[in-house]
Design an enzyme around this catalytic site. Structure first.
Site, mmCIF file in Angstrom:
data_model
loop_
_atom_site.group_PDB
_atom_site.id
_atom_site.type_symbol
_atom_site.label_atom_id
_atom_site.label_comp_id
_atom_site.label_asym_id
_atom_site.label_seq_id
_atom_site.Cartn_x
_atom_site.Cartn_y
_atom_site.Cartn_z
ATOM 1 N N ASP A 254 0.055 -7.572 1.607
ATOM 2 C CA ASP A 254 0.499 -6.174 1.635
ATOM 3 C C ASP A 254 2.032 -6.153 1.662
ATOM 4 O O ASP A 254 2.654 -5.840 2.667
ATOM 5 C CB ASP A 254 -0.102 -5.465 2.863
ATOM 6 N N GLN B 37 0.596 5.928 11.695
ATOM 7 C CA GLN B 37 0.654 6.435 10.327
ATOM 8 C C GLN B 37 2.080 6.879 9.981
ATOM 9 O O GLN B 37 2.720 7.564 10.758
ATOM 10 C CB GLN B 37 -0.288 7.627 10.150
ATOM 11 N N GLY B 38 2.545 6.484 8.820
ATOM 12 C CA GLY B 38 3.895 6.834 8.396
ATOM 13 C C GLY B 38 4.915 5.753 8.695
ATOM 14 O O GLY B 38 6.027 5.768 8.183
ATOM 15 N N ASP B 39 4.525 4.814 9.554
ATOM 16 C CA ASP B 39 5.402 3.675 9.853
ATOM 17 C C ASP B 39 5.204 2.539 8.860
ATOM 18 O O ASP B 39 6.005 1.596 8.814
ATOM 19 C CB ASP B 39 5.131 3.140 11.267
ATOM 20 N N SER B 40 4.144 2.605 8.091
ATOM 21 C CA SER B 40 3.837 1.521 7.148
ATOM 22 C C SER B 40 5.043 1.142 6.313
ATOM 23 O O SER B 40 5.852 1.994 5.941
ATOM 24 C CB SER B 40 2.726 1.946 6.191
ATOM 25 N N HIS C 64 0.816 -1.220 0.000
ATOM 26 C CA HIS C 64 0.000 0.000 0.000
ATOM 27 C C HIS C 64 0.843 1.261 0.000
ATOM 28 O O HIS C 64 0.343 2.339 -0.292
ATOM 29 C CB HIS C 64 -1.031 -0.010 1.139
HETATM 30 N N1 ARG Z 1 -1.244 2.380 7.457
HETATM 31 C C1 ARG Z 1 -0.292 3.073 8.230
HETATM 32 C C2 ARG Z 1 0.738 3.713 7.327
HETATM 33 O O1 ARG Z 1 0.473 3.802 6.154
HETATM 34 C C3 ARG Z 1 0.274 2.211 9.298
HETATM 35 C C4 ARG Z 1 -0.745 1.877 10.267
HETATM 36 C C5 ARG Z 1 -0.240 1.062 11.358
HETATM 37 N N2 ARG Z 1 -1.120 1.292 12.441
HETATM 38 C C6 ARG Z 1 -1.015 0.714 13.612
HETATM 39 N N3 ARG Z 1 -1.841 1.080 14.531
HETATM 40 N N4 ARG Z 1 -0.115 -0.193 13.853
HETATM 41 O O2 ARG Z 1 1.707 4.260 7.759
#
Ligand code: ARG
Length: 268
Positions: A132, A222-225, A86
Site C-alpha cells: 500500500d 479515516q483521513g489519515d491514510s 489506496h
Molecule cells: N484507511 C484510512 C484512511 O483512508 C486509515 C485507517 C487507519 N486506521 C487506523 N485505525 N489506524 O484514511
C-alpha cells in the site's frame, strides 16, 4: 461509491467511512464487525494533539479537485511525495494536488503543488495484501526539507514498543470529522508476532507494521491514510488500515517503508 474496494472485498461486514464521504479510494473496509463500542476520545488523529508543521516540514496533505483534504503524505525528495496506494489508485494525477506547509486547512499558509505523475506499487491490490505505497511526482520542486526513508538495515526502528509518531489531518474519532489542523500522536510499535496474533492473515509481516497502545485510545483514523509514521528523522510507516480507530487490542496498521525503500528510491 467505494467501487474501488467492494469488488475486492467480498467478506466485508463493516466499512469505515471517510469523512468526506465522496472519497472511495480513501476508505478502507475492515472484515470484522465492530466488537466494542466506540470509546475513542474526541481529539483528532484519535488521542493526539496539534503539531507544529515547522517541526515536521515534510508532512503534506493530498487535496481533491475541490481542494478538500482526503489523505496525508510526506515529502521524500524535493519533487516526490510518499503516500498510500489506496489514496491515489483510482485518481488521475492531475486531479490530485499536494498541500505543503499548511498546518491549518483554513489558512492560505504554504503552497499548493500540482502532481504530474502517480506511481502505485505494482503489487498493490487492497491494503490487506500489503504494497500500500505510492509515489507522486510534483510539477515543481520544493525547497522544504524532506524526510528520510527507513531502510532494511533500520530493523531496530521496528522493534516492539519503539515510540513512533503518526501525523495527519484525519478523523477525531471513528465517526468523526477530519481535523482542520495537523495533529500528531505517539504510538508504540507492536511487534510482528503480536500483530499477527491480532489480525491473523490480514497482517502481512514483511509488508506491514503495527502501532498502538494495548488499551487503545490513540491511533490514526479515516483521513489519515497515506500519512507518515516516524521515528526520529525517519519515516517507518504509511497509514494504511485498521479496525475502527483507537480500539483496545486493535493497533493501526502501516505500510512497512523499509520493505519498499528500494522500490521507492527507484522513483527518484
Ligand atoms: N484507511 C484510512 C484512511 O483512508 C486509515 C485507517 C487507519 N486506521 C487506523 N485505525 N489506524 O484514511
Amino acid at each position: 461509491m467505494r467501487r474501488g474496494l467492494w469488488p475486492n472485498l467480498p467478506a466485508v461486514l463493516f466499512v469505515t467511512l471517510a469523512f468526506w464521504g465522496v472519497l472511495p479510494t480513501a476508505t478502507v473496509a475492515t472484515e470484522e464487525p465492530p466488537s466494542e463500542p466506540n470509546t475513542a476520545s474526541a481529539t483528532p488523529i484519535v488521542g493526539g494533539k496539534p503539531a507544529d508543521i515547522d517541526q515536521y516540514p515534510w508532512v503534506v496533505y493530498l487535496a481533491d479537485s475541490r481542494g478538500e483534504q482526503f489523505c496525508g503524505g510526506a515529502l521524500i525528495a524535493p519533487d516526490k511525495v510518499l503516500t498510500a496506494a489506496h489514496c491515489v489508485v483510482d485518481r488521475r494525477a492531475p486531479r490530485v494536488s499536494v498541500v505543503a506547509g499548511r498546518a491549518d486547512k483554513n489558512s492560505r499558509q504554504g503552497r499548493v503543488l500540482g502532481v504530474t505523475d502517480s506511481w502505485v506499487h505494482p503489487d498493490y491490490s487492497t491494503p490487506y495484501r500489503g504494497a500500500d505505497v505510492a509515489v507522486l511526482t510534483l510539477r515543481e520542486t520544493t525547497s522544504r526539507s524532506v524526510v528520510k526513508l527507513a531502510a532494511p538495515s533500520d530493523d531496530g526502528l521496528y522493534g516492539d514498543n519503539t515510540e513512533a509518531t503518526v501525523l495527519g489531518w484525519g478523523a477525531r474519532s471513528e465517526e468523526g470529522q477530519n481535523s482542520d489542523v495537523l495533529r500528531r500522536a505517539m504510538v508504540p510499535v507492536v511487534g510482528d508476532a503480536e500483530c499477527a496474533k491480532i489480525y491473523d492473515r490480514q497482517f502481512v509481516p514483511n509488508a506491514m507494521v503495527c502501532a498502538g497502545h494495548p488499551d487503545g485510545g490513540v491511533d490514526a483514523c479515516q483521513g489519515d491514510s497515506g500519512g507518515p509514521l516516524v521515528v526520529g528523522n525517519k519515516i517507518i510507516g504509511i497509514v494504511s488500515w485498521g479496525v475502527g480507530c483507537a480500539r483496545p487490542g486493535k493497533p493501526g496498521v502501516y505500510t512497512e517503508v523499509a520493505a519498499y525503500a528500494e522500490r521507492i528510491r527507484a522513483r527518484f
